[in-house]
Design a protein around this motif. Sequence first.
Motif, PDB file in Angstrom:
ATOM      1  N   ILE A 288       1.696  16.087 -22.886  1.00  0.00           N
ATOM      2  CA  ILE A 288       1.523  14.736 -22.373  1.00  0.00           C
ATOM      3  C   ILE A 288       1.369  13.738 -23.516  1.00  0.00           C
ATOM      4  O   ILE A 288       1.991  12.677 -23.524  1.00  0.00           O
ATOM      5  CB  ILE A 288       0.308  14.677 -21.418  1.00  0.00           C
ATOM      6  CG1 ILE A 288       0.616  15.444 -20.137  1.00  0.00           C
ATOM      7  CG2 ILE A 288      -0.045  13.239 -21.083  1.00  0.00           C
ATOM      8  CD1 ILE A 288      -0.503  15.418 -19.133  1.00  0.00           C
TER       9      ILE A 288
ATOM     10  N   ASN B   3      -4.244  15.360 -15.974  1.00  0.00           N
ATOM     11  CA  ASN B   3      -4.533  14.876 -17.325  1.00  0.00           C
ATOM     12  C   ASN B   3      -3.914  13.518 -17.632  1.00  0.00           C
ATOM     13  O   ASN B   3      -4.008  13.045 -18.764  1.00  0.00           O
ATOM     14  CB  ASN B   3      -4.014  15.883 -18.362  1.00  0.00           C
ATOM     15  CG  ASN B   3      -4.677  17.229 -18.239  1.00  0.00           C
ATOM     16  OD1 ASN B   3      -5.812  17.423 -18.644  1.00  0.00           O
ATOM     17  ND2 ASN B   3      -3.965  18.188 -17.659  1.00  0.00           N
ATOM     18  N   PHE B   4      -3.308  12.888 -16.646  1.00  0.00           N
ATOM     19  CA  PHE B   4      -2.573  11.650 -16.902  1.00  0.00           C
ATOM     20  C   PHE B   4      -3.481  10.435 -16.767  1.00  0.00           C
ATOM     21  O   PHE B   4      -4.248  10.310 -15.812  1.00  0.00           O
ATOM     22  CB  PHE B   4      -1.400  11.529 -15.928  1.00  0.00           C
ATOM     23  CG  PHE B   4      -0.634  10.256 -16.073  1.00  0.00           C
ATOM     24  CD1 PHE B   4       0.266  10.082 -17.111  1.00  0.00           C
ATOM     25  CD2 PHE B   4      -0.809   9.222 -15.161  1.00  0.00           C
ATOM     26  CE1 PHE B   4       0.981   8.904 -17.255  1.00  0.00           C
ATOM     27  CE2 PHE B   4      -0.099   8.045 -15.287  1.00  0.00           C
ATOM     28  CZ  PHE B   4       0.791   7.883 -16.339  1.00  0.00           C
TER      29      PHE B   4
ATOM     30  N   PHE C 225       6.870   7.094 -13.780  1.00  0.00           N
ATOM     31  CA  PHE C 225       6.283   8.342 -14.271  1.00  0.00           C
ATOM     32  C   PHE C 225       6.369   9.381 -13.148  1.00  0.00           C
ATOM     33  O   PHE C 225       5.837   9.165 -12.051  1.00  0.00           O
ATOM     34  CB  PHE C 225       4.819   8.151 -14.668  1.00  0.00           C
ATOM     35  CG  PHE C 225       4.623   7.292 -15.885  1.00  0.00           C
ATOM     36  CD1 PHE C 225       4.515   7.859 -17.152  1.00  0.00           C
ATOM     37  CD2 PHE C 225       4.536   5.909 -15.768  1.00  0.00           C
ATOM     38  CE1 PHE C 225       4.336   7.070 -18.274  1.00  0.00           C
ATOM     39  CE2 PHE C 225       4.356   5.108 -16.883  1.00  0.00           C
ATOM     40  CZ  PHE C 225       4.262   5.693 -18.139  1.00  0.00           C
TER      41      PHE C 225
ATOM     42  N   HIS D 191      -9.045   4.910 -14.756  1.00  0.00           N
ATOM     43  CA  HIS D 191      -8.357   4.339 -15.913  1.00  0.00           C
ATOM     44  C   HIS D 191      -8.658   2.868 -16.126  1.00  0.00           C
ATOM     45  O   HIS D 191      -8.351   2.316 -17.189  1.00  0.00           O
ATOM     46  CB  HIS D 191      -6.836   4.536 -15.780  1.00  0.00           C
ATOM     47  CG  HIS D 191      -6.238   3.868 -14.583  1.00  0.00           C
ATOM     48  ND1 HIS D 191      -6.265   4.438 -13.326  1.00  0.00           N
ATOM     49  CD2 HIS D 191      -5.588   2.689 -14.450  1.00  0.00           C
ATOM     50  CE1 HIS D 191      -5.657   3.635 -12.473  1.00  0.00           C
ATOM     51  NE2 HIS D 191      -5.233   2.576 -13.128  1.00  0.00           N
TER      52      HIS D 191
ATOM     53  N   LEU E 104       3.998   5.737 -10.163  1.00  0.00           N
ATOM     54  CA  LEU E 104       3.779   7.173 -10.247  1.00  0.00           C
ATOM     55  C   LEU E 104       4.455   7.848  -9.061  1.00  0.00           C
ATOM     56  O   LEU E 104       4.288   7.419  -7.916  1.00  0.00           O
ATOM     57  CB  LEU E 104       2.282   7.503 -10.231  1.00  0.00           C
ATOM     58  CG  LEU E 104       1.398   6.890 -11.310  1.00  0.00           C
ATOM     59  CD1 LEU E 104      -0.021   7.429 -11.185  1.00  0.00           C
ATOM     60  CD2 LEU E 104       1.946   7.159 -12.692  1.00  0.00           C
TER      61      LEU E 104
ATOM     62  N   LEU F 258       6.821  14.181 -16.759  1.00  0.00           N
ATOM     63  CA  LEU F 258       5.785  15.038 -17.321  1.00  0.00           C
ATOM     64  C   LEU F 258       5.749  16.321 -16.505  1.00  0.00           C
ATOM     65  O   LEU F 258       5.093  16.406 -15.475  1.00  0.00           O
ATOM     66  CB  LEU F 258       4.427  14.329 -17.304  1.00  0.00           C
ATOM     67  CG  LEU F 258       4.320  13.106 -18.229  1.00  0.00           C
ATOM     68  CD1 LEU F 258       3.010  12.373 -18.015  1.00  0.00           C
ATOM     69  CD2 LEU F 258       4.452  13.519 -19.681  1.00  0.00           C
TER      70      LEU F 258
ATOM     71  N   LEU G  64       3.839  10.495 -24.149  1.00  0.00           N
ATOM     72  CA  LEU G  64       3.296   9.138 -24.091  1.00  0.00           C
ATOM     73  C   LEU G  64       3.381   8.446 -25.447  1.00  0.00           C
ATOM     74  O   LEU G  64       3.643   7.237 -25.530  1.00  0.00           O
ATOM     75  CB  LEU G  64       1.852   9.173 -23.593  1.00  0.00           C
ATOM     76  CG  LEU G  64       1.667   9.652 -22.151  1.00  0.00           C
ATOM     77  CD1 LEU G  64       0.207   9.598 -21.746  1.00  0.00           C
ATOM     78  CD2 LEU G  64       2.514   8.844 -21.176  1.00  0.00           C
TER      79      LEU G  64
ATOM     80  N   LEU H 144       5.196  12.997 -12.152  1.00  0.00           N
ATOM     81  CA  LEU H 144       4.139  13.916 -12.582  1.00  0.00           C
ATOM     82  C   LEU H 144       4.211  15.222 -11.800  1.00  0.00           C
ATOM     83  O   LEU H 144       4.352  15.211 -10.573  1.00  0.00           O
ATOM     84  CB  LEU H 144       2.763  13.285 -12.379  1.00  0.00           C
ATOM     85  CG  LEU H 144       2.550  11.867 -12.924  1.00  0.00           C
ATOM     86  CD1 LEU H 144       1.118  11.419 -12.656  1.00  0.00           C
ATOM     87  CD2 LEU H 144       2.855  11.802 -14.404  1.00  0.00           C
TER      88      LEU H 144
ATOM     89  N   ALA I  57       0.298  17.789 -14.926  1.00  0.00           N
ATOM     90  CA  ALA I  57       0.252  16.442 -15.499  1.00  0.00           C
ATOM     91  C   ALA I  57      -0.675  15.530 -14.712  1.00  0.00           C
ATOM     92  O   ALA I  57      -1.318  14.648 -15.287  1.00  0.00           O
ATOM     93  CB  ALA I  57       1.661  15.854 -15.547  1.00  0.00           C
TER      94      ALA I  57
ATOM     95  N   SER J  69       9.358  17.809 -19.993  1.00  0.00           N
ATOM     96  CA  SER J  69       8.778  16.491 -20.271  1.00  0.00           C
ATOM     97  C   SER J  69       9.675  15.714 -21.223  1.00  0.00           C
ATOM     98  O   SER J  69      10.075  16.226 -22.273  1.00  0.00           O
ATOM     99  CB  SER J  69       7.382  16.656 -20.878  1.00  0.00           C
ATOM    100  OG  SER J  69       6.517  17.295 -19.961  1.00  0.00           O
TER     101      SER J  69
END
Length: 435
Positions: free
Chosen positions: A161, A340-341, A331, A387, A352, A259, A165, A333, A337, A264
């Motif tokens: 990841i 941990n994203f 993104f 986040h 997403l 991811l 990124l 996922l 992923a 990835s």
Amino acid sequence: MPSMVTSVPGIVNVTTACWSVDCGEGGIGEIKYMATGYFDHQDGQTTSTNLQSQGLLGAGWRPLNRELDWQFLWHLAMHDSAELSKKTVDVASAIADTLGRTNYSGWANLLSVFSSGTRYELDEFWSYITPEPPSPDYRHVPSLTVETPVLQQVSRTNIPIDYVLNRLQELTILKVLELLGKPVLITQYYFDRYFYLPIEKFISWERVDTIDTVNAYWPQQDIWLQIQNIGPGRRRLTLLARELNSLISKATYNLAVMLSGYQSRVGQIQSQYAIRSFSADVQEFSDRVQQAVFDQNQLAVLVHGEPGTGKTAWTQAIAKEVLMPLGYVIFILDHDAVENFVPPTYLEHICLIINEADNLAQNRANVAAQSSSKTEHILSLLDGTLHQSVLEEGRIQAQQRFVVLMTCNTMERLDPALLRKGRVDLIHEFMHKFV
């Protein structure tokens, strides 16, 4: 050009007497230096230092001379008069001592004024009464940084990841530099000396000789780039600007990030089917999703149905036809992923795509779901509580618009908290087999 001091927001004072910008078409200007001389800061440079400086000169760099600015000197006299007087007396005393020697002839004393000892005093005084060349101010300006080239470290147990990124961030910075074009000023500070690269000698950033630290400036956009040498073949690129979001949006247009284990990568979103190739009810639902994207800063959509009804194909079609034209970075996922994203804070529009959500956000009342934190992480992504709870100091923070597209085969296994009002905005069942 009249002598004056201009204050650039977030940037240290820039003395226009030291450098003048003649902006031409497109805002790209030419630096004209009005220098009379440069005093070497260091007495007795090493051979390797001289070779490095000669290497810069051989590569087209030129010494950047510091100019006397009367307004800057007047500012010192008004606000730091004691220190100015002390330094003036010190340098005058050093010159008088040299010229007043009785055991040497007059011409020898005059030449001695320019010897290494007296030259150091003159150099120190000159550095005090003249403003430094313009440079970025890290204390007040948000930044975006990456070490390039980005190195990939993959193991059988970890999805890379961080690598993906970082690669996205590297592509973003390089694309922003491409959009900016040539800067107006490129300087390098090495071993107590300033050098500048004439703009006509600039070819590409890969070919800019970086011995220590390079600074480049675009005054029209008020953007700085700093390049630091961090090892053989490696550099640290840092963009500093109060407003960089519009350029980042242009740089990341049509980008998608997958991811998913060894798959990835950073690329472009692809869709095999158009939205209008789906059934009438799905097309009507797609129109509702599109309108909600316009109306809401944060949107979560859940589609469910039996395998083969086109749920995954539909998310790709929405991403391609609705979200990508609006500047969303997509993104995709997979299971690992999701856990941990963390969405990059410098992106304004993020989508997403989470497939098979019923295998991820399972009901936590079940024993199988209690051994995983995937449910909690998906809930925090939908809420923005994880986040967005802490903003990183000194980094570019965009006002984000957030879209989450989720698919599942059945809603029975989903955690009830996922379906709570305020988390998932739109739900639709896919009932027709789709080929």
